[in-house]
Design a protein around this motif. Structure first.
Motif, PDB file in Angstrom:
ATOM      1  N   ALA A 463     -11.545  -4.847  24.898  1.00  0.00           N
ATOM      2  CA  ALA A 463     -12.015  -3.585  25.466  1.00  0.00           C
ATOM      3  C   ALA A 463     -13.443  -3.706  25.987  1.00  0.00           C
ATOM      4  N   GLY A 464     -14.252  -4.551  25.330  1.00  0.00           N
ATOM      5  CA  GLY A 464     -15.621  -4.769  25.781  1.00  0.00           C
ATOM      6  C   GLY A 464     -15.725  -5.647  27.008  1.00  0.00           C
ATOM      7  N   GLY A 465     -14.641  -6.287  27.385  1.00  0.00           N
ATOM      8  CA  GLY A 465     -14.626  -7.094  28.605  1.00  0.00           C
ATOM      9  C   GLY A 465     -15.035  -8.528  28.433  1.00  0.00           C
ATOM     10  N   LEU A 466     -15.076  -9.033  27.196  1.00  0.00           N
ATOM     11  CA  LEU A 466     -15.529 -10.412  26.991  1.00  0.00           C
ATOM     12  C   LEU A 466     -14.710 -11.439  27.776  1.00  0.00           C
ATOM     13  N   PRO A 467     -13.361 -11.378  27.776  1.00  0.00           N
ATOM     14  CA  PRO A 467     -12.617 -12.413  28.508  1.00  0.00           C
ATOM     15  C   PRO A 467     -12.912 -12.443  30.003  1.00  0.00           C
ATOM     16  N   GLY A 468     -13.412 -11.356  30.557  1.00  0.00           N
ATOM     17  CA  GLY A 468     -13.681 -11.312  31.987  1.00  0.00           C
ATOM     18  C   GLY A 468     -15.121 -11.570  32.370  1.00  0.00           C
ATOM     19  N   GLN A 469     -15.995 -11.853  31.389  1.00  0.00           N
ATOM     20  CA  GLN A 469     -17.403 -12.073  31.725  1.00  0.00           C
ATOM     21  C   GLN A 469     -17.551 -13.371  32.513  1.00  0.00           C
ATOM     22  N   THR A 470     -18.565 -13.445  33.350  1.00  0.00           N
ATOM     23  CA  THR A 470     -18.766 -14.630  34.183  1.00  0.00           C
ATOM     24  C   THR A 470     -19.444 -15.757  33.426  1.00  0.00           C
ATOM     25  N   ASP A 471     -20.209 -15.434  32.366  1.00  0.00           N
ATOM     26  CA  ASP A 471     -20.851 -16.478  31.565  1.00  0.00           C
ATOM     27  C   ASP A 471     -19.802 -17.171  30.697  1.00  0.00           C
ATOM     28  N   TRP A 472     -19.989 -18.481  30.485  1.00  0.00           N
ATOM     29  CA  TRP A 472     -19.072 -19.256  29.645  1.00  0.00           C
ATOM     30  C   TRP A 472     -19.200 -18.826  28.180  1.00  0.00           C
ATOM     31  N   SER A 473     -18.073 -18.797  27.459  1.00  0.00           N
ATOM     32  CA  SER A 473     -18.069 -18.432  26.039  1.00  0.00           C
ATOM     33  C   SER A 473     -17.611 -19.610  25.195  1.00  0.00           C
ATOM     34  N   PHE A 474     -18.229 -19.761  24.025  1.00  0.00           N
ATOM     35  CA  PHE A 474     -17.835 -20.782  23.051  1.00  0.00           C
ATOM     36  C   PHE A 474     -17.360 -20.057  21.794  1.00  0.00           C
ATOM     37  N   LEU A 475     -16.090 -20.255  21.430  1.00  0.00           N
ATOM     38  CA  LEU A 475     -15.498 -19.617  20.258  1.00  0.00           C
ATOM     39  C   LEU A 475     -15.393 -20.642  19.149  1.00  0.00           C
ATOM     40  N   MET A 476     -16.015 -20.358  17.996  1.00  0.00           N
ATOM     41  CA  MET A 476     -16.110 -21.311  16.896  1.00  0.00           C
ATOM     42  C   MET A 476     -15.252 -20.846  15.725  1.00  0.00           C
ATOM     43  N   LEU A 477     -14.411 -21.763  15.198  1.00  0.00           N
ATOM     44  CA  LEU A 477     -13.528 -21.422  14.087  1.00  0.00           C
ATOM     45  C   LEU A 477     -13.732 -22.351  12.911  1.00  0.00           C
ATOM     46  N   SER A 478     -13.749 -21.750  11.714  1.00  0.00           N
ATOM     47  CA  SER A 478     -13.784 -22.503  10.464  1.00  0.00           C
ATOM     48  C   SER A 478     -12.567 -22.108   9.646  1.00  0.00           C
ATOM     49  N   HIS A 479     -11.682 -23.057   9.366  1.00  0.00           N
ATOM     50  CA  HIS A 479     -10.537 -22.790   8.496  1.00  0.00           C
ATOM     51  C   HIS A 479     -10.126 -24.089   7.817  1.00  0.00           C
ATOM     52  N   ALA A 480      -9.111 -24.045   6.982  1.00  0.00           N
ATOM     53  CA  ALA A 480      -8.682 -25.239   6.253  1.00  0.00           C
ATOM     54  C   ALA A 480      -7.991 -26.217   7.199  1.00  0.00           C
ATOM     55  N   THR A 481      -8.095 -27.500   6.887  1.00  0.00           N
ATOM     56  CA  THR A 481      -7.412 -28.518   7.675  1.00  0.00           C
ATOM     57  C   THR A 481      -5.904 -28.309   7.606  1.00  0.00           C
ATOM     58  N   ASP A 482      -5.266 -28.317   8.787  1.00  0.00           N
ATOM     59  CA  ASP A 482      -3.809 -28.079   8.883  1.00  0.00           C
ATOM     60  C   ASP A 482      -3.421 -26.791   8.175  1.00  0.00           C
ATOM     61  N   ASP A 483      -4.206 -25.759   8.372  1.00  0.00           N
ATOM     62  CA  ASP A 483      -3.970 -24.459   7.742  1.00  0.00           C
ATOM     63  C   ASP A 483      -2.573 -23.947   8.098  1.00  0.00           C
ATOM     64  N   LYS A 484      -1.873 -23.407   7.103  1.00  0.00           N
ATOM     65  CA  LYS A 484      -0.497 -22.952   7.328  1.00  0.00           C
ATOM     66  C   LYS A 484      -0.426 -21.619   8.061  1.00  0.00           C
ATOM     67  N   THR A 485      -1.496 -20.851   8.034  1.00  0.00           N
ATOM     68  CA  THR A 485      -1.458 -19.519   8.650  1.00  0.00           C
ATOM     69  C   THR A 485      -2.472 -19.329   9.771  1.00  0.00           C
ATOM     70  N   ARG A 486      -3.397 -20.257   9.976  1.00  0.00           N
ATOM     71  CA  ARG A 486      -4.449 -20.084  10.973  1.00  0.00           C
ATOM     72  C   ARG A 486      -4.489 -21.250  11.947  1.00  0.00           C
ATOM     73  N   PRO A 487      -4.982 -20.940  13.178  1.00  0.00           N
ATOM     74  CA  PRO A 487      -5.263 -19.609  13.709  1.00  0.00           C
ATOM     75  C   PRO A 487      -3.981 -18.859  14.040  1.00  0.00           C
ATOM     76  N   ARG A 488      -4.061 -17.540  13.961  1.00  0.00           N
ATOM     77  CA  ARG A 488      -2.908 -16.692  14.208  1.00  0.00           C
ATOM     78  C   ARG A 488      -2.544 -16.676  15.687  1.00  0.00           C
TER      79      ARG A 488
END
Length: 568
Positions: A463-488
């Motif tokens: 709703a805030g329009g992040l996917p459409g912004q012109t600046d590049w975005s870096f999305l950082m994820l921390s979860h367990a190795t070979d996590d059974k449920t993540r990322p969703r």
């Protein structure tokens, strides 16, 4: 020109993020957001500490690769009071020669007195501040006693239901309950007799209760294992809200033996219901969820108290004093904190170029709402009304701090395990404009709850329009190795929205390897291994820096990934 370095440490299903800012003046400001590790990972409590200092206590390259200034933490943020975010702060606080100016701890509320939006806003009920007082140990014991009483109530409900169902109950589940409940009651009563003088013993008791509840619910002990229950959680919250509204007028006009009418109805029906195995299973799910919630609150309060006690010990030992902060916002109204040269201080935002951060959650209203406890009969009715086999009573994740740091028009979003629950009024899809405006632009985003299901998180960012912004975005994820449920799957669908124009405006970075099936639709959006000559690994820290030469392959962004070892 000012410089920025962002390090996300590999902690499995935990969180730890170090932000370093060098201002035009040469001054360096450092913020550590969380330092927790997942208990099931086997990592020691000093895992994050060892990222910062070697065995001799010498600072590691995470500091010196950015600048030569003496290591110092101007701000520590414990985003919420789960152990996988907080507990690793203790060894860091215990390093007496490390200067630490300020620490933000979660705005959990104490039980003493009435907790309301006003008391939260005034700081009158802050558990952190009461734990910091000289009688902090008594404050903790009183808080634990309330959770012990809640578990005792659960066991009493079982006793009433089993007794009214008859002495010769049928069904395997009924028989198991008959065998289990006396031992549960004995453990609870034995601990009650100790007056909780030994909080470590109390912790072991609550861990046993949580384990027992998790087994009954068919869950792992870790709250993160409950991702598939999110929709049930939402339905449960709505049902509980309706019952809160009913209680408002019932409590005023009709009380029977200290309980409201609909609680009596819920309790009186136990015997009849429990002769039916399916109804018994449903009520048991509700009761064990309440048991687990009470145990979780007690365990998390003990973790929070351990961090507070480390601060108090540090002060007694004569090390630099730490300012303790526990804050929130009026619903829908972010608060701004500007770097003054010595600390972050609340102010009106007037310059996008300066170093500062917006506090975006949680709200006073949400804190007060989630602190309120309904009688157990009400929760039983909420489960029955929706036909639920899940539903969390007091999820701490919804109370995570959400902070947007910025310098030189570069924005970094720190989220902990936050869902953007109160980014919109209840039962509304219209987000508060003041919060929505801060969700674009964002250059670095810590994806909330380790890429799991987050209430309104992805929806608000869209709703805030992040996917459409012109600046590049870096999305950082921390979860367990070979996590059974993540990322969703919700995360992958959100990332796909960055394929908005002729280029893809996003890079996804992992500290631990996801299973290929979790990311097979966004493989082209995962950042390559850096440095390029590095052998890919299944886990490792991530580092970004700014400014650098323009990256012609990534929209001319001046952010650069300096370290990323995960390849899918």
């Amino acid at each position: 020109m000012s410089k920025i370095q962002v390090d996300m440490f590999e902690v499995q299903l935990g969180a730890a993020l170090l932000l370093q800012f060098q201002l035009d003046s040469g001054q360096v400001v450092r913020i550590l957001a969380d330092a927790g590790v997942d208990k099931s990972s086997g990592y020691p409590i000093d895992h994050v500490f060892n990222k910062l200092f070697d065995p001799s206590g010498t600072p590691t390259g995470v500091w010196s690769n950015f600048c030569d200034n003496k290591p110092k933490l101007d701000l520590i943020v414990g985003t919420h009071y789960d152990a996988d975010h907080l507990r690793g702060l203790i060894p860091i606080i215990n390093k007496l020669d490390l200067d630490i100016d300020e620490i933000w701890l979660p705005p959990v509320q104490d039980d003493e007195g009435v907790v309301s939006t006003g008391s939260v806003a005034g700081g009158n009920s802050s558990l952190v501040k009461r734990l910091m007082a000289p009688d902090g140990d008594q404050v903790l014991r009183r808080y634990l006693r309330k959770r012990l009483a809640r578990i005792d109530e659960v066991d009493r409900v079982y006793s009433v239901g089993l007794e009214s169902a008859g002495e010769s109950p049928g069904g395997e589940l009924m028989q198991r309950l008959v065998e289990q409940q006396p031992s549960f009651r004995q453990r609870t009563l034995a601990l009650r007799r100790t007056e909780l003088s030994d909080t470590e013993e109390a912790l072991r008791y609550f861990e046993q209760q949580r384990s027992a509840a998790a087994r009954a619910l068919g869950q792992m002990e870790d709250e993160h294992a409950r991702e598939e229950c999110e929709e049930h959680d939402r339905r449960f919250v709505r049902a509980a809200d309706r019952l809160k509204y009913r209680r408002g007028w019932i409590d005023k006009h009709f009380q029977i033996l200290g309980r409201a009418e609909h609680d009596i109805v819920a309790m009186r029906s136990l015997g009849r219901r429990w002769s039916n195995e399916a109804a018994l299973a449903s009520d048991r799910f509700a009761l064990e969820t309440i048991r687990k919630s009470a145990a979780d609150e007690a365990i998390n309060a003990k973790n929070l108290a351990d961090v507070v006690n480390a601060i108090k010990d540090r002060h007694r030992d004569g090390a630099s004093r730490i300012r303790i902060v526990s804050e929130a916002i009026p619903q829908g109204a972010p608060r701004y904190f500007r770097w003054t040269g010595a600390k972050f201080q609340e102010a009106n935002p007037d310059s996008r170029g300066e170093l500062g951060f917006h506090l975006m959650g949680p709200s006073h209203e949400l804190i007060a709402e989630l602190h309120e406890k309904l009688p157990i009969g009400s929760y039983l009715l909420a489960y029955r009304a929706e036909g639920l086999m899940s539903g969390t009573v007091t999820p701490s994740n919804r109370l995570s701090y959400v902070m947007r740091f910025h310098l030189q028009e570069q924005a970094i979003l720190v989220t902990g395990d936050a869902g953007f629950t109160d980014f919109a009024p209840a039962r509304s899809k219209d987000y508060y404009p003041g919060l929505l405006a801060l969700l674009k632009p964002l250059h670095v985003v810590q994806v909330a709850h380790h890429g799991g299901m987050n209430h309104r998180f992805y929806e608000a960012l869209k709703a805030g329009g992040l996917p459409g912004q012109t600046d590049w975005s870096f999305l950082m994820l921390s979860h367990a190795t070979d996590d059974k449920t993540r990322p969703r799957a919700e995360f992958s669908r959100f990332v796909a929205l960055f394929r908005y124009d002729e280029r893809n405006d996003v890079s996804v970075l992992f500290t631990s390897q996801p299973t290929p099936d979790k990311v097979d639709t966004i493989l082209d959006l995962i950042h390559p291994v850096v440095p390029s000559h590095t052998t890919p690994a299944d886990r490792g820290d991530v580092r970004l820096s700014f400014p650098n030469d323009e990256d012609l392959e990534r929209g001319r962004t001046r952010w650069r990934v300096q370290q990323h070892c995960v390849q899918v």
